[in-house]
Motif scaffolding. Sequence first.
Motif, PDB file in Angstrom:
ATOM      1  N   GLY A  13       0.823  -1.216   0.000  1.00 20.23           N
ATOM      2  CA  GLY A  13       0.000   0.000   0.000  1.00 20.23           C
ATOM      3  C   GLY A  13       0.853   1.259   0.000  1.00 20.23           C
ATOM      4  O   GLY A  13       0.533   2.259  -0.660  1.00 20.23           O
ATOM      5  N   ARG A  34      -1.548   2.176  12.958  1.00 24.12           N
ATOM      6  CA  ARG A  34      -0.749   1.244  13.777  1.00 24.12           C
ATOM      7  C   ARG A  34       0.513   0.773  13.071  1.00 24.12           C
ATOM      8  O   ARG A  34       1.513   0.493  13.714  1.00 24.12           O
ATOM      9  N   SER A  98      -5.854  -9.268  -4.490  1.00 31.43           N
ATOM     10  CA  SER A  98      -6.124 -10.613  -3.997  1.00 31.43           C
ATOM     11  C   SER A  98      -4.820 -11.398  -4.005  1.00 31.43           C
ATOM     12  O   SER A  98      -3.757 -10.839  -3.689  1.00 31.43           O
ATOM     13  N   GLY A 168       1.553 -13.388  -6.777  1.00 27.56           N
ATOM     14  CA  GLY A 168       2.059 -14.567  -6.081  1.00 27.56           C
ATOM     15  C   GLY A 168       2.887 -14.069  -4.906  1.00 27.56           C
ATOM     16  O   GLY A 168       2.358 -13.454  -3.988  1.00 27.56           O
TER      17      GLY A 168
END
Length: 343
Positions: A13, A34, A98, A168
């Motif tokens: 991210g 966090r 995903s 992967g």
Amino acid sequence: MRILVLGGSWFLGRAVAQDALERGWEVTVFNRGRSGSAPEGARTVHGDRTVAEDLARLAGEGPWDAVVDTSASEMAPRDVLAGARALESVAGRYVYVSTVNAYRGWPTEPLTEDSEILDGPPNADANYGRLPDDWDGPDWYYGRQKAGAERATTTAFGGDRAVILRPGVILGPGEYVGRLPWWLSRAARGGRMIAPGAPDKFIQPIDVRDVAVFALDQAAADRGGAYNVVAPIGRETMGDFLTACVLATGGDAQLAWAPDKLLLDHGVQQWTELPLWRTHAGVWRIESTRAQAAGLVCRPLSETVQDTWAWLRNGGAPVEHPRWAEHGITPEKEAVILAALGR
Ligand SMILES: NC(=O)c1ccc[n+]([C@@H]2O[C@H](COP(=O)([O-])OP(=O)(O)OC[C@H]3O[C@@H](n4cnc5c(N)ncnc54)[C@H](OP(=O)(O)O)[C@@H]3O)[C@@H](O)[C@H]2O)c1
């Protein structure tokens, strides 16, 4: 472009947020505050994506052209669904990260995007797919959760506005899992070191920065769909990877290639004790030509290795994360196997 990154403070991210800023995009990141920190220049909204009030407050900060969801490695499908629904009216598109674990056939079979996806309803909770303690079949829990989260994304945004990315293994600067960092620290220690399997075995890890570029390109594109986001089959090998680790760390280690059978006979845990080593036939047989046709470019693995070593040397690790400690073989166990291997 105005973009919302769910996550944005940590590994993938953060790389997405960083690249978007470098493109001159307006970036909002959403996380609990966090883990890590967002890159300078991003606007941070703190909140918990499992809490409806926090999602409503986040939606009030919109609109965005696209959302890139990188914060769902342990998020139940129903939480992904609630988040996507909360954002649907204020975001044009939704790119969901995903994993190849969502395929029923991974890691045993070759895969394309048309391969079967595991079961997992879009509103499943975190217990869906949990296995009994005495289960000795395939561990599909994580894959079922991610498959359900994929369906949650398309349920909320529809097939045209939802993009599913299935990486992967992701490596590169900021990796907290500890796979490449362990190999680098082992190579830096020098001496004879186990090299698992065969030097010509193809592998397909991808650099975190290349996943980020592709995610943003898809966020700006005008079509939905699913993509396997891995390096091309047959491009680089375990030998290339470990040689790059040795060279990056000064060249003092010598690779001692240990056949699969010897490692299995010594009870070496695949994937963790010797990271990236796994004997199943389909682990590195993931077709990514669709993503390449859509613009995916993968840098050489040697560049990923060198940059990760530079990151480690500059104090980038160790990261306080439970997965880090799972990786690596003990020097004692390695010595026993090296002795069995002979000269
Ligand atoms: N690493 C790999 O090799 C790999 C391979 C394939 C696929 N993937 C997928 O890639 C994606 C990114 O993985 P990652 O390892 O970079 O990140 P991650 O661990 O999935 O997400 C961490 C980020 O999400 C935020 N976050 C976590 N829980 C949150 C919550 N309840 N509410 C709001 N924010 C929350 C964290 O910040 P706070 O803690 O501050 O909230 C942090 O920014 C995941 O979906 C993962 O499944 C990873």
